[in-house]
Design a protein around this motif. Structure first.
Motif, PDB file in Angstrom:
ATOM      1  N   LEU A   9       0.824  -1.206   0.000  1.00  0.00           N
ATOM      2  CA  LEU A   9       0.000   0.000   0.000  1.00  0.00           C
ATOM      3  C   LEU A   9       0.860   1.258   0.000  1.00  0.00           C
ATOM      4  O   LEU A   9       0.487   2.278  -0.598  1.00  0.00           O
ATOM      5  CB  LEU A   9      -0.933  -0.015   1.213  1.00  0.00           C
ATOM      6  CG  LEU A   9      -2.075  -1.040   1.156  1.00  0.00           C
ATOM      7  CD1 LEU A   9      -2.765  -1.149   2.510  1.00  0.00           C
ATOM      8  CD2 LEU A   9      -3.080  -0.654   0.081  1.00  0.00           C
ATOM      9  N   ASP A  10       2.025   1.214   0.654  1.00  0.00           N
ATOM     10  CA  ASP A  10       2.922   2.374   0.670  1.00  0.00           C
ATOM     11  C   ASP A  10       3.571   2.620  -0.683  1.00  0.00           C
ATOM     12  O   ASP A  10       3.855   3.765  -1.050  1.00  0.00           O
ATOM     13  CB  ASP A  10       4.028   2.158   1.723  1.00  0.00           C
ATOM     14  CG  ASP A  10       3.492   2.251   3.146  1.00  0.00           C
ATOM     15  OD1 ASP A  10       2.415   2.849   3.329  1.00  0.00           O
ATOM     16  OD2 ASP A  10       4.142   1.705   4.062  1.00  0.00           O
ATOM     17  N   LEU A  11       3.775   1.549  -1.467  1.00  0.00           N
ATOM     18  CA  LEU A  11       4.528   1.671  -2.707  1.00  0.00           C
ATOM     19  C   LEU A  11       3.663   1.780  -3.954  1.00  0.00           C
ATOM     20  O   LEU A  11       4.164   2.170  -5.019  1.00  0.00           O
ATOM     21  CB  LEU A  11       5.456   0.445  -2.863  1.00  0.00           C
ATOM     22  CG  LEU A  11       6.557   0.291  -1.826  1.00  0.00           C
ATOM     23  CD1 LEU A  11       7.212  -1.085  -1.959  1.00  0.00           C
ATOM     24  CD2 LEU A  11       7.605   1.393  -1.969  1.00  0.00           C
ATOM     25  N   ILE A  12       2.377   1.427  -3.851  1.00  0.00           N
ATOM     26  CA  ILE A  12       1.559   1.279  -5.055  1.00  0.00           C
ATOM     27  C   ILE A  12       1.427   2.577  -5.855  1.00  0.00           C
ATOM     28  O   ILE A  12       1.415   2.552  -7.094  1.00  0.00           O
ATOM     29  CB  ILE A  12       0.166   0.713  -4.686  1.00  0.00           C
ATOM     30  CG1 ILE A  12      -0.575   0.286  -5.954  1.00  0.00           C
ATOM     31  CG2 ILE A  12      -0.643   1.718  -3.877  1.00  0.00           C
ATOM     32  CD1 ILE A  12      -1.845  -0.496  -5.666  1.00  0.00           C
ATOM     33  N   ASP A  13       1.376   3.719  -5.197  1.00  0.00           N
ATOM     34  CA  ASP A  13       1.236   4.989  -5.925  1.00  0.00           C
ATOM     35  C   ASP A  13       2.522   5.381  -6.641  1.00  0.00           C
ATOM     36  O   ASP A  13       2.488   5.980  -7.721  1.00  0.00           O
ATOM     37  CB  ASP A  13       0.817   6.102  -4.969  1.00  0.00           C
ATOM     38  CG  ASP A  13      -0.650   5.999  -4.573  1.00  0.00           C
ATOM     39  OD1 ASP A  13      -1.458   5.583  -5.423  1.00  0.00           O
ATOM     40  OD2 ASP A  13      -0.989   6.301  -3.413  1.00  0.00           O
ATOM     41  N   ARG A  14       3.662   5.050  -6.055  1.00  0.00           N
ATOM     42  CA  ARG A  14       4.938   5.494  -6.624  1.00  0.00           C
ATOM     43  C   ARG A  14       5.520   4.526  -7.647  1.00  0.00           C
ATOM     44  O   ARG A  14       6.244   4.942  -8.556  1.00  0.00           O
ATOM     45  CB  ARG A  14       5.964   5.706  -5.499  1.00  0.00           C
ATOM     46  CG  ARG A  14       5.713   6.935  -4.637  1.00  0.00           C
ATOM     47  CD  ARG A  14       6.724   7.006  -3.510  1.00  0.00           C
ATOM     48  NE  ARG A  14       6.511   5.939  -2.519  1.00  0.00           N
ATOM     49  CZ  ARG A  14       7.418   5.566  -1.634  1.00  0.00           C
ATOM     50  NH1 ARG A  14       8.625   6.116  -1.633  1.00  0.00           N
ATOM     51  NH2 ARG A  14       7.134   4.623  -0.751  1.00  0.00           N
ATOM     52  N   TYR A  15       5.209   3.245  -7.515  1.00  0.00           N
ATOM     53  CA  TYR A  15       5.915   2.261  -8.343  1.00  0.00           C
ATOM     54  C   TYR A  15       4.992   1.359  -9.163  1.00  0.00           C
ATOM     55  O   TYR A  15       5.466   0.412  -9.775  1.00  0.00           O
ATOM     56  CB  TYR A  15       6.825   1.393  -7.466  1.00  0.00           C
ATOM     57  CG  TYR A  15       7.997   2.153  -6.912  1.00  0.00           C
ATOM     58  CD1 TYR A  15       9.141   2.330  -7.672  1.00  0.00           C
ATOM     59  CD2 TYR A  15       7.951   2.720  -5.646  1.00  0.00           C
ATOM     60  CE1 TYR A  15      10.224   3.043  -7.174  1.00  0.00           C
ATOM     61  CE2 TYR A  15       9.022   3.429  -5.130  1.00  0.00           C
ATOM     62  CZ  TYR A  15      10.161   3.585  -5.904  1.00  0.00           C
ATOM     63  OH  TYR A  15      11.231   4.297  -5.418  1.00  0.00           O
ATOM     64  N   PHE A  16       3.706   1.657  -9.211  1.00  0.00           N
ATOM     65  CA  PHE A  16       2.825   0.883 -10.083  1.00  0.00           C
ATOM     66  C   PHE A  16       2.117   1.800 -11.073  1.00  0.00           C
ATOM     67  O   PHE A  16       1.570   2.844 -10.706  1.00  0.00           O
ATOM     68  CB  PHE A  16       1.770   0.124  -9.271  1.00  0.00           C
ATOM     69  CG  PHE A  16       0.761  -0.573 -10.142  1.00  0.00           C
ATOM     70  CD1 PHE A  16       1.109  -1.696 -10.883  1.00  0.00           C
ATOM     71  CD2 PHE A  16      -0.536  -0.086 -10.273  1.00  0.00           C
ATOM     72  CE1 PHE A  16       0.192  -2.327 -11.716  1.00  0.00           C
ATOM     73  CE2 PHE A  16      -1.466  -0.716 -11.092  1.00  0.00           C
ATOM     74  CZ  PHE A  16      -1.095  -1.841 -11.822  1.00  0.00           C
ATOM     75  N   GLY A  17       2.142   1.407 -12.334  1.00  0.00           N
ATOM     76  CA  GLY A  17       1.419   2.147 -13.368  1.00  0.00           C
ATOM     77  C   GLY A  17       2.061   3.453 -13.751  1.00  0.00           C
ATOM     78  O   GLY A  17       1.364   4.360 -14.237  1.00  0.00           O
ATOM     79  N   ARG A  18       3.376   3.582 -13.591  1.00  0.00           N
ATOM     80  CA  ARG A  18       4.045   4.835 -13.953  1.00  0.00           C
ATOM     81  C   ARG A  18       4.522   4.817 -15.406  1.00  0.00           C
ATOM     82  O   ARG A  18       4.664   5.864 -16.032  1.00  0.00           O
ATOM     83  CB  ARG A  18       5.248   5.073 -13.042  1.00  0.00           C
ATOM     84  CG  ARG A  18       4.935   4.956 -11.565  1.00  0.00           C
ATOM     85  CD  ARG A  18       3.892   5.939 -11.125  1.00  0.00           C
ATOM     86  NE  ARG A  18       4.343   7.309 -11.249  1.00  0.00           N
ATOM     87  CZ  ARG A  18       3.627   8.369 -10.947  1.00  0.00           C
ATOM     88  NH1 ARG A  18       2.381   8.207 -10.500  1.00  0.00           N
ATOM     89  NH2 ARG A  18       4.113   9.591 -11.085  1.00  0.00           N
ATOM     90  N   ALA A  19       4.775   3.626 -15.941  1.00  0.00           N
ATOM     91  CA  ALA A  19       5.284   3.547 -17.310  1.00  0.00           C
ATOM     92  C   ALA A  19       4.215   3.957 -18.321  1.00  0.00           C
ATOM     93  O   ALA A  19       4.521   4.600 -19.328  1.00  0.00           O
ATOM     94  CB  ALA A  19       5.767   2.127 -17.602  1.00  0.00           C
ATOM     95  N   ILE A  20       2.965   3.576 -18.056  1.00  0.00           N
ATOM     96  CA  ILE A  20       1.845   3.948 -18.924  1.00  0.00           C
ATOM     97  C   ILE A  20       0.774   4.576 -18.047  1.00  0.00           C
ATOM     98  O   ILE A  20       0.209   3.911 -17.173  1.00  0.00           O
ATOM     99  CB  ILE A  20       1.272   2.720 -19.668  1.00  0.00           C
ATOM    100  CG1 ILE A  20       2.336   2.094 -20.567  1.00  0.00           C
ATOM    101  CG2 ILE A  20       0.042   3.113 -20.476  1.00  0.00           C
ATOM    102  CD1 ILE A  20       1.856   0.853 -21.281  1.00  0.00           C
ATOM    103  N   VAL A  21       0.504   5.845 -18.264  1.00  0.00           N
ATOM    104  CA  VAL A  21      -0.466   6.566 -17.448  1.00  0.00           C
ATOM    105  C   VAL A  21      -1.733   6.778 -18.274  1.00  0.00           C
ATOM    106  O   VAL A  21      -1.738   7.551 -19.241  1.00  0.00           O
ATOM    107  CB  VAL A  21       0.099   7.922 -16.975  1.00  0.00           C
ATOM    108  CG1 VAL A  21      -0.930   8.643 -16.108  1.00  0.00           C
ATOM    109  CG2 VAL A  21       1.401   7.723 -16.213  1.00  0.00           C
ATOM    110  N   ASP A  22      -2.789   6.077 -17.911  1.00  0.00           N
ATOM    111  CA  ASP A  22      -4.074   6.256 -18.577  1.00  0.00           C
ATOM    112  C   ASP A  22      -5.181   5.890 -17.588  1.00  0.00           C
ATOM    113  O   ASP A  22      -4.927   5.539 -16.430  1.00  0.00           O
ATOM    114  CB  ASP A  22      -4.171   5.413 -19.855  1.00  0.00           C
ATOM    115  CG  ASP A  22      -3.925   3.929 -19.603  1.00  0.00           C
ATOM    116  OD1 ASP A  22      -4.000   3.492 -18.426  1.00  0.00           O
ATOM    117  OD2 ASP A  22      -3.654   3.204 -20.570  1.00  0.00           O
ATOM    118  N   GLU A  23      -6.422   5.983 -18.056  1.00  0.00           N
ATOM    119  CA  GLU A  23      -7.558   5.738 -17.184  1.00  0.00           C
ATOM    120  C   GLU A  23      -7.594   4.296 -16.705  1.00  0.00           C
ATOM    121  O   GLU A  23      -7.939   4.015 -15.552  1.00  0.00           O
ATOM    122  CB  GLU A  23      -8.863   6.073 -17.930  1.00  0.00           C
ATOM    123  CG  GLU A  23     -10.118   5.933 -17.063  1.00  0.00           C
ATOM    124  CD  GLU A  23     -10.118   6.875 -15.869  1.00  0.00           C
ATOM    125  OE1 GLU A  23     -10.720   6.513 -14.836  1.00  0.00           O
ATOM    126  OE2 GLU A  23      -9.503   7.963 -15.972  1.00  0.00           O
TER     127      GLU A  23
END
Length: 524
Positions: free
Chosen positions: A278-292
């Protein structure tokens, strides 16, 4: 003649009364008791019973006319009809009732042998029933079957010799049945690490679904049982995947390893410490492709992790209570248990059951002894079963899941919950009625505890967190050329998404790692 007609009238009235009693009286009884098996049995028995009733009435009416040769032949014919009718009825009951409920029972049990045995019985038993019924019907017609039996035996020998491969496949299927290395739906690796799903084990062939080729394969049992098979679905459908990168010798080992571990841990479909995820999901998941879609996956993943954390909180409480109960029983049962000690043990176990979500229902007319059942009140207050169901529902919101995954997930976890209730009930009965000299209650408690951890769910899965392995590669004249980094991680359930979930997660983690390493100037 009057006496004959009177007798015939009595027999007809009796048969009609029995028919009405069975097919109308029992029908009302089964409906009141919600007995689906009874209603289906009556449905498939109605026509055969009517035919048998007519046969009995006709044979009775003809019993006074035995001096006529045609009457004798009619009675013989009616006897053959009776054998054929009974054979048909047995076949229908086996198909519509016996094997139907055996398959449902097999789905609810943990045993693997019944998943294979039931389909084999479903194929073999009806054939045997119809063959025996045919022979009895022919014998009732007065045919001498001695020569036919001899011919049948000789034919069996010839067929057996000619069909050695088929017989070998049959016994190969029996070997698979006895060893039970898998259940239907399990993902296996065989041959050159090809992945497949067990669909069916038949009398001659094993049916596989090849994941990578998206097609079905039919393998003779005699060859399949000789293969080296890895069951990727046991003990659970969490499978180990690896992402490997080769970087230059200038890459910082610590920084690179940390980023790879954080990316693998941040993915909502991998296993690991939930608070860290939960601490890492915002910073390290879904950063390579940002879409809806990525945003939706992140939010649904967060909700699922929060629901699982709540379920793990109750599971951890259950595990701690089991540890305490096992220690207490171990201290008390040396030399036997007295009534006061049994009462204390039962009270502690009842407290565990309440955390699970099971309440004690006292004995009454419908049940001879008290038992455990799910309690809606306990679920509202908070319970393990209630929170596992909420976690499962949150899981079904995963946008990557296919429509059939929703029902598969719910069915799989409901089966686990049903097994948990059944196993907990068995231990409750054992603790409620122990022998005063019973010195193995701690083993019974430990067995349930271990089953919960291994087959239901565990809150202690630190060993499943992502790990990073590094090695140095040398080329040429012993000069260090590059470093190899491998991120190893568990995917939560490889059976989802038509068995493609692991490949998708592996690809997404590979893409995210590359993006973050470039962003931190660790690769070019």
């Amino acid at each position: 003649m009057v006496q004959y007609l009177t007798r015939l009238g009595y027999i007809t009235a009796t048969i009609v009364a029995l028919y009405l009693l069975v097919f109308f009286g029992l029908r009302l009884f089964f409906r009141r008791n919600n007995s689906d098996a009874g209603l289906v049995t009556l449905k498939v028995s109605r026509l055969p019973a009517l035919i048998i009733a007519v046969v009995v009435i006709l044979k009775t009416s003809l019993s006074v006319l035995v001096n006529y040769q045609i009457v004798v032949w009619i009675e013989v014919f009616l006897t053959a009809v009776a054998f054929i009718t009974v054979t048909y009825w047995i076949g229908r009951v086996l198909d519509q009732v016996v094997f139907y409920y055996l398959k449902q029972y097999a789905e609810k049990t943990e045993a693997q042998w019944d998943d294979v045995l039931v389909p084999i019985l479903e194929t073999v038993v009806p054939v045997l029933v119809y063959v025996i019924g045919a022979f009895l019907a022919l014998q009732s017609l007065g045919l001498n079957l001695t020569g036919l039996w001899v011919a049948f035996g000789g034919l069996t020998f010839v067929i057996g010799y000619a069909l050695q491969d088929i017989i070998a496949n049959f016994f190969g299927g029996l070997v698979l049945l006895i060893d039970t290395p898998f259940r239907f739906g399990d993902v296996i690796a065989w041959k050159r690490n090809e992945r497949a799903v067990i669909k069916k084990v038949g009398l001659r062939l094993t049916q596989l679904y090849l994941i990578d080729q998206h097609c079905e394969a039919y393998i003779p049992n005699s060859k399949f049982e000789k293969q080296k098979i890895l069951n990727l679905s046991r003990p659970n459908p969490n499978y180990y995947y690896t992402v490997t990168l080769k970087l230059s010798t200038e890459a910082e080992i610590c920084r690179t390893s940390d980023i790879m571990e954080w990316v693998a841990l941040a993915h909502p479909d991998t296993l690991g410490d939930i608070d860290s995820k939960l601490d890492l999901i915002d910073r390290y998941f879904g950063r390579a492709i940002v879409d809806e879609n990525t945003h939706q996956k992140r939010e649904m993943g967060r909700l699922r992790l929060l629901a699982e954390r709540e379920a793990n909180r109750y599971l951890s409480q259950v595990e701690e209570l089991f540890d305490s109960l096992s220690s207490r029983i171990d201290e008390m049962e040396s030399g036997g248990l007295d009534r006061q000690e049994i009462r204390v043990i039962l009270e502690e176990f009842t407290a565990i059951c309440e955390v699970i979500g099971l309440g004690v229902v006292p004995a009454d007319r419908s049940r001879k002894q008290a038992q455990l059942e799910e309690s809606p009140e306990l679920h509202k207050q908070g319970s393990l079963i209630g929170n596992v169901r909420e976690w499962c529902e949150a899981w079904t919101k995963d946008p990557d899941l296919l429509p059939e995954d929703h029902s598969n997930l719910r069915r799989a976890w409901e089966q686990r919950i049903e097994l948990l209730v059944g196993r907990t009930n068995k231990l409750f009965q054992k603790l409620s009625n122990p022998d005063t000299d019973d010195t193995r209650l701690d083993d019974a408690v430990s067995n349930l505890y271990l089953w919960i951890q291994e087959s239901f769910k565990t809150s202690r899965n630190e060993w499943q967190k992502p790990r990073i392995w590094t090695s140095e590669l040398t080329l040429g004249r012993g000069q260090l050329q590059e470093k190899e980094f491998s991120a190893k991680f568990y995917v939560d359930d490889i059976t989802l998404e038509r068995f493609q979930r692991g490949y998708r997660v592996q690809s997404e983690i590979n893409r995210e790692i590359s993006w973050h390493l470039r962003r931190n100037f660790l690769v070019h």
